[in-house]
Design a protein around this motif. Structure first.
Motif, PDB file in Angstrom:
ATOM      1  N   ALA A   1       0.826  -1.294  -0.162  1.00 38.26           N
ATOM      2  CA  ALA A   1      -0.062   0.085   0.006  1.00 38.26           C
ATOM      3  C   ALA A   1       0.740   1.045   0.069  1.00 38.26           C
ATOM      4  O   ALA A   1       0.624   2.219  -0.765  1.00 38.26           O
ATOM      5  CB  ALA A   1      -0.944   0.121   1.275  1.00 38.26           C
ATOM      6  N   LEU A   2       1.978   1.199   0.788  1.00 41.57           N
ATOM      7  CA  LEU A   2       2.870   2.331   0.767  1.00 41.57           C
ATOM      8  C   LEU A   2       3.547   2.695  -0.534  1.00 41.57           C
ATOM      9  O   LEU A   2       3.985   3.655  -0.863  1.00 41.57           O
ATOM     10  CB  LEU A   2       3.895   2.183   1.828  1.00 41.57           C
ATOM     11  N   GLY A   3       3.587   1.598  -1.353  1.00 39.81           N
ATOM     12  CA  GLY A   3       4.231   1.503  -2.766  1.00 39.81           C
ATOM     13  C   GLY A   3       3.251   2.105  -3.567  1.00 39.81           C
ATOM     14  O   GLY A   3       3.768   2.049  -4.960  1.00 39.81           O
ATOM     15  N   GLY A   4       1.931   2.061  -3.317  1.00 40.20           N
ATOM     16  CA  GLY A   4       0.987   2.622  -4.452  1.00 40.20           C
ATOM     17  C   GLY A   4       0.081   1.613  -4.938  1.00 40.20           C
ATOM     18  O   GLY A   4      -0.642   1.912  -5.828  1.00 40.20           O
ATOM     19  N   ALA A   5       0.179   0.303  -4.439  1.00 39.76           N
ATOM     20  CA  ALA A   5      -0.484  -0.757  -4.877  1.00 39.76           C
ATOM     21  C   ALA A   5      -2.085  -0.423  -4.546  1.00 39.76           C
ATOM     22  O   ALA A   5      -2.352   0.391  -3.711  1.00 39.76           O
ATOM     23  CB  ALA A   5      -0.056  -2.173  -4.188  1.00 39.76           C
ATOM     24  N   GLY A   6      -2.859  -1.139  -5.315  1.00 39.98           N
ATOM     25  CA  GLY A   6      -4.362  -0.829  -5.068  1.00 39.98           C
ATOM     26  C   GLY A   6      -5.063  -1.250  -3.778  1.00 39.98           C
ATOM     27  O   GLY A   6      -4.364  -1.714  -2.999  1.00 39.98           O
ATOM     28  N   THR A   7      -6.218  -0.943  -3.563  1.00 43.92           N
ATOM     29  CA  THR A   7      -6.940  -1.032  -2.229  1.00 43.92           C
ATOM     30  C   THR A   7      -6.974  -2.645  -1.917  1.00 43.92           C
ATOM     31  O   THR A   7      -7.355  -3.334  -3.020  1.00 43.92           O
ATOM     32  CB  THR A   7      -8.317  -0.682  -2.665  1.00 43.92           C
ATOM     33  N   ARG A   8      -6.822  -2.986  -0.785  1.00 37.10           N
ATOM     34  CA  ARG A   8      -6.765  -4.609  -0.439  1.00 37.10           C
ATOM     35  C   ARG A   8      -7.466  -4.611   0.745  1.00 37.10           C
ATOM     36  O   ARG A   8      -7.235  -4.170   1.811  1.00 37.10           O
ATOM     37  CB  ARG A   8      -5.431  -5.155  -0.270  1.00 37.10           C
ATOM     38  N   LEU A   9      -8.458  -5.636   0.885  1.00 31.42           N
ATOM     39  CA  LEU A   9      -9.137  -6.134   2.127  1.00 31.42           C
ATOM     40  C   LEU A   9      -8.858  -7.169   2.620  1.00 31.42           C
ATOM     41  O   LEU A   9      -8.446  -8.398   1.863  1.00 31.42           O
ATOM     42  CB  LEU A   9     -10.660  -6.008   1.622  1.00 31.42           C
ATOM     43  N   LEU A  10      -8.384  -7.168   3.661  1.00 31.43           N
ATOM     44  CA  LEU A  10      -7.830  -8.391   4.589  1.00 31.43           C
ATOM     45  C   LEU A  10      -8.940  -9.090   5.637  1.00 31.43           C
ATOM     46  O   LEU A  10      -9.622  -8.266   6.234  1.00 31.43           O
ATOM     47  CB  LEU A  10      -6.428  -8.144   5.251  1.00 31.43           C
TER      48      LEU A  10
ATOM     49  N   LEU B   1      -8.890  -2.810   5.890  1.00 34.40           N
ATOM     50  CA  LEU B   1      -9.003  -2.268   4.482  1.00 34.40           C
ATOM     51  C   LEU B   1      -7.648  -1.159   4.497  1.00 34.40           C
ATOM     52  O   LEU B   1      -7.535  -0.469   5.327  1.00 34.40           O
ATOM     53  CB  LEU B   1      -9.949  -1.646   4.568  1.00 34.40           C
ATOM     54  N   LEU B   2      -6.968  -1.716   3.612  1.00 37.59           N
ATOM     55  CA  LEU B   2      -5.630  -0.793   3.086  1.00 37.59           C
ATOM     56  C   LEU B   2      -5.761  -0.166   1.919  1.00 37.59           C
ATOM     57  O   LEU B   2      -5.998  -0.961   1.025  1.00 37.59           O
ATOM     58  CB  LEU B   2      -4.395  -1.928   3.152  1.00 37.59           C
ATOM     59  N   LEU B   3      -5.444   0.973   2.036  1.00 37.03           N
ATOM     60  CA  LEU B   3      -5.551   1.918   0.828  1.00 37.03           C
ATOM     61  C   LEU B   3      -4.411   2.841   0.545  1.00 37.03           C
ATOM     62  O   LEU B   3      -3.924   3.266   1.593  1.00 37.03           O
ATOM     63  CB  LEU B   3      -6.908   2.715   0.922  1.00 37.03           C
ATOM     64  N   PRO B   4      -4.003   2.871  -0.664  1.00 32.19           N
ATOM     65  CA  PRO B   4      -2.801   3.728  -0.825  1.00 32.19           C
ATOM     66  C   PRO B   4      -3.270   5.245  -0.986  1.00 32.19           C
ATOM     67  O   PRO B   4      -4.350   5.642  -1.309  1.00 32.19           O
ATOM     68  CB  PRO B   4      -2.339   3.143  -2.253  1.00 32.19           C
TER      69      PRO B   4
ATOM     70  N   ALA C   1       3.282   7.681  -5.071  1.00 31.28           N
ATOM     71  CA  ALA C   1       2.786   6.960  -3.716  1.00 31.28           C
ATOM     72  C   ALA C   1       3.379   7.581  -2.557  1.00 31.28           C
ATOM     73  O   ALA C   1       4.514   8.079  -2.292  1.00 31.28           O
ATOM     74  CB  ALA C   1       3.227   5.556  -3.673  1.00 31.28           C
ATOM     75  N   LEU C   2       2.357   8.456  -1.788  1.00 31.14           N
ATOM     76  CA  LEU C   2       2.651   9.390  -1.067  1.00 31.14           C
ATOM     77  C   LEU C   2       2.641   8.615   0.658  1.00 31.14           C
ATOM     78  O   LEU C   2       3.002   8.985   1.452  1.00 31.14           O
ATOM     79  CB  LEU C   2       1.591  10.346  -0.842  1.00 31.14           C
ATOM     80  N   GLY C   3       1.618   7.544   0.752  1.00 31.36           N
ATOM     81  CA  GLY C   3       1.617   7.064   1.825  1.00 31.36           C
ATOM     82  C   GLY C   3       0.417   5.944   1.862  1.00 31.36           C
ATOM     83  O   GLY C   3       0.023   5.477   0.851  1.00 31.36           O
ATOM     84  N   ALA C   4      -0.130   5.481   3.090  1.00 35.94           N
ATOM     85  CA  ALA C   4      -1.235   4.566   3.050  1.00 35.94           C
ATOM     86  C   ALA C   4      -2.312   4.775   4.256  1.00 35.94           C
ATOM     87  O   ALA C   4      -1.685   5.569   5.313  1.00 35.94           O
ATOM     88  CB  ALA C   4      -0.744   3.258   3.335  1.00 35.94           C
ATOM     89  N   MET C   5      -3.607   4.441   4.118  1.00 37.52           N
ATOM     90  CA  MET C   5      -4.551   4.637   4.986  1.00 37.52           C
ATOM     91  C   MET C   5      -4.923   3.061   5.472  1.00 37.52           C
ATOM     92  O   MET C   5      -5.371   2.295   4.617  1.00 37.52           O
ATOM     93  CB  MET C   5      -5.728   5.565   4.681  1.00 37.52           C
ATOM     94  N   THR C   6      -4.980   2.853   6.789  1.00 33.72           N
ATOM     95  CA  THR C   6      -5.443   1.438   7.267  1.00 33.72           C
ATOM     96  C   THR C   6      -6.687   1.730   8.169  1.00 33.72           C
ATOM     97  O   THR C   6      -6.709   2.515   8.902  1.00 33.72           O
ATOM     98  CB  THR C   6      -4.210   0.885   8.240  1.00 33.72           C
TER      99      THR C   6
END
Length: 587
Positions: A257-266, A296-299, A306-311
């Motif tokens: 997510a920090l690298g800019g990958a798409g939204t991911r639901l764990l 839910l992880l969002l870039p 890629a600026l960061g991530a939201m968890t």
């Protein structure tokens, strides 16, 4: 016909009408009428068995001719209870009339067809009497499928309307919440403050626990903000600070997510994935302590950067993330990335502004017998360096020129125009030995032709020794607040002079020169309006405060005096400039 005969007919009419006298109706006629009725008719005995029925009843209930005869009306045809179970025969409303002798009816009930389907019917059931006693019941059925379907359609439309209303209300609530999110993000240019406000909005609207991380370099990130609901266990919830390092190519969820990958639901947050590293291990330990069920992880990504991530974490198994909530979270992440980018650009601009401002501040000359000091404080909005300036330089004849000015505007353009105007004034002053008024008139004309600035205020002054420890002070004021004169014993006076219009307003207009003699130990204070003017008080009040404060500071060294005035007075939202010159005390 005689009167007696008519009376006899009234008394015994059946003697003249064989049908009324007890003659039986034609059975064929009754059978034809029974068969041709548009409604279904069933005749049942007191036990509920079908003794007779017309073809319409058989057709309605899906039975072949004669297929209903002998069947139990309640067991094979009658409607069931709310759960589909068979009710006792004694509770069957169609057969109840055989016991009570009272007519019964239903407006819309469901009967069971031979194929197992149901038929909506309106029905009436009347007791069948023979020889004065009840021997069964006659049931009349009418198909009301159209009414049932219409009611079902109305119910469906109502349900759709309710759902549309709910969706509209949810969408409206989401829009209002997004307005709050946007306001929290744009109301400050401090990234950590903005993310802290956002985290508090994310909980509990979208999550039970939320974190916002910013990438700080390859394999490096910092947790900028964290928020949680009150019911979470007492763990190290805040966790603000540097995150464990990770490989830029790490496949772990947060690193991606920090690298800019798409939204991911764990949904299986306890299971370790491939390439587990220190950051992933720390993250999963925290999820376990939180009791996380859904993550839910969002870039935080903008234009490919890629600026960061939201968890976002939820701990209730009955509250999974819906598709609409994922879309809403992605919109928040997009706005957050835009806010981070704006903060980054603001920081860059602030840095440029600081460098530019330092380059525009003048190094004061060393002048024999005179004490010279200046102080400048930019507005608290760091990037708004403004157009205030001061200057001091020695003229070819040995006189000291002291200048203060303010170009209209609070931006880099104003600062650059201020620099151009300052340099032009220097060139004009050094070029020819003219009075301050003449120099200001030439500067006014040059501004128009060279498009240096739209308008500006300024004071250009000169100091020259006048013998016996006295100094001749001449100046020309172009719409600027007047200089303040302080004597060695603390007396103060405004050097009002004959101030004229701002520079750039009426080019070519003659500008006067004013003059006064400075006694030994006198101080002349030049300043910009930020020192005396603010949004909460008038300029008259500000100038009175400056006069009192300057008188109280007159015994201090000149540099300390300028700094004290800057710190004590003025509007923090505006830039401020002070330059002062002090004549020597006579011996």
């Amino acid at each position: 016909m005689s009167h007696n005969q008519r009376m006899q007919d009234r008394i015994n009419p059946d003697e003249r009408n064989p049908a009324r006298a007890g003659a039986s109706p034609d059975p064929a006629l009754l059978e034809a009428a029974f068969a041709s009725m548009g409604a279904g008719v069933l005749v049942v005995d007191t036990g509920g068995a079908v003794a007779a029925c017309n073809p319409q009843a058989e057709w309605l209930l899906g039975h072949p001719p004669g297929g209903l005869l002998g069947r139990g009306l309640h067991q094979d045809v009658c409607f069931r209870g709310p759960g589909g179970q068979a009710e006792p025969t004694s509770q069957c409303p169609l057969l109840r009339v055989a016991r009570t002798g009272r007519l019964a009816a239903g407006d819309e009930d469901l009967l069971v067809r031979a194929d197992g389907g149901v038929l909506p019917v309106a029905w009436t059931s009347a007791p069948l009497r023979q020889m004065g006693r009840i021997t069964g019941a006659v049931v009349v059925l009418r198909d009301v499928t159209h009414r049932h379907q219409a009611r079902a359609r109305r119910a469906e439309r109502h349900a759709r309307g309710q759902e549309a209303r709910r969706q509209a209300e949810d969408a409206h609530a989401a829009v209002l919440w997004l307005v709050e999110v946007t306001d929290a993000l744009v109301s400050t240019l401090d990234a950590q403050e903005a993310l802290g406000r956002l985290a508090k909005l994310l909980v509990p609207r979208l999550a039970d626990w939320a974190a916002l991380d910013v990438a700080t370099g390859p394999g490096q990130a910092r947790r900028m903000a964290c928020a949680w609901s009150d019911g979470l266990p007492a763990i190290e919830r805040a966790g603000v600070g540097p995150l464990p390092r990770f490989a830029p190519s790490s496949p772990t969820p947060l690193a991606r997510a920090l690298g800019g990958a798409g939204t991911r639901l764990l949904t299986d947050v306890g299971e370790a994935g491939p390439g587990r590293d220190a950051m992933d291990e720390a993250q999963r330990e925290q999820f376990a302590a939180l009791g996380a069920v859904f993550v839910l992880l969002l870039p935080l990504r903008l234009r490919g950067d890629a600026l960061g991530a939201m968890t976002l974490v939820r701990t209730d198994p009955a509250r999974p993330f819906t598709d609409d909530e994922v879309v809403l979270a992605e919109e928040v992440a997009r706005r957050t990335a835009l806010s981070l980018e704006n903060a980054r650009l603001y920081g860059q601009q602030a840095g440029i502004a600081t460098v530019l401002q330092r380059s525009l501040l003048t190094d004061l000359p060393n002048v024999e017998d005179l004490e010279l000091a200046a102080s400048y404080r930019p507005a608290q909005r760091e990037a708004e360096i403004g157009g205030d300036w001061y200057d001091a330089f020695v003229l070819p004849g040995g006189d000291l020129a002291v200048v203060v000015g303010d170009v209209v505007g609070h931006d880099l353009q104003a600062a650059s125009r201020m620099g151009a105007l300052r340099n032009m004034l220097r060139a004009l002053a050094v070029d020819r030995a003219r009075t301050p008024g003449e120099i200001m008139q030439r500067l006014d004309a040059a501004m128009v032709h060279l498009d240096v600035a739209e308008s500006a205020t300024a004071i250009y002054s000169r100091l020259r020794p006048a013998g016996q420890h006295r100094w001749r002070f001449t100046w020309s004021n172009a719409g600027h607040p007047p200089p303040l004169l302080l004597t060695a014993d603390g007396e103060t006076a405004w050097l009002e002079g004959s101030g004229t219009l701002l520079l750039g307003v009426a080019p070519g207009q003659p500008r006067p020169t004013d003059m006064t003699m400075l006694p030994p130990g006198a101080t002349v204070l030049l300043y910009t309006d930020g020192l005396v003017e603010s949004r909460t008080r008038s300029i008259d009040v500000g100038m009175s405060r400056l006069r009192r404060s300057a008188a109280a500071e007159v015994g201090r060294p000149l540099e300390e005096m300028c700094t004290a005035l800057i710190n004590a007075l003025g509007d923090p939202g505006d830039d401020m400039t002070v330059i002062a010159v002090r004549t020597p005390v006579g011996r």
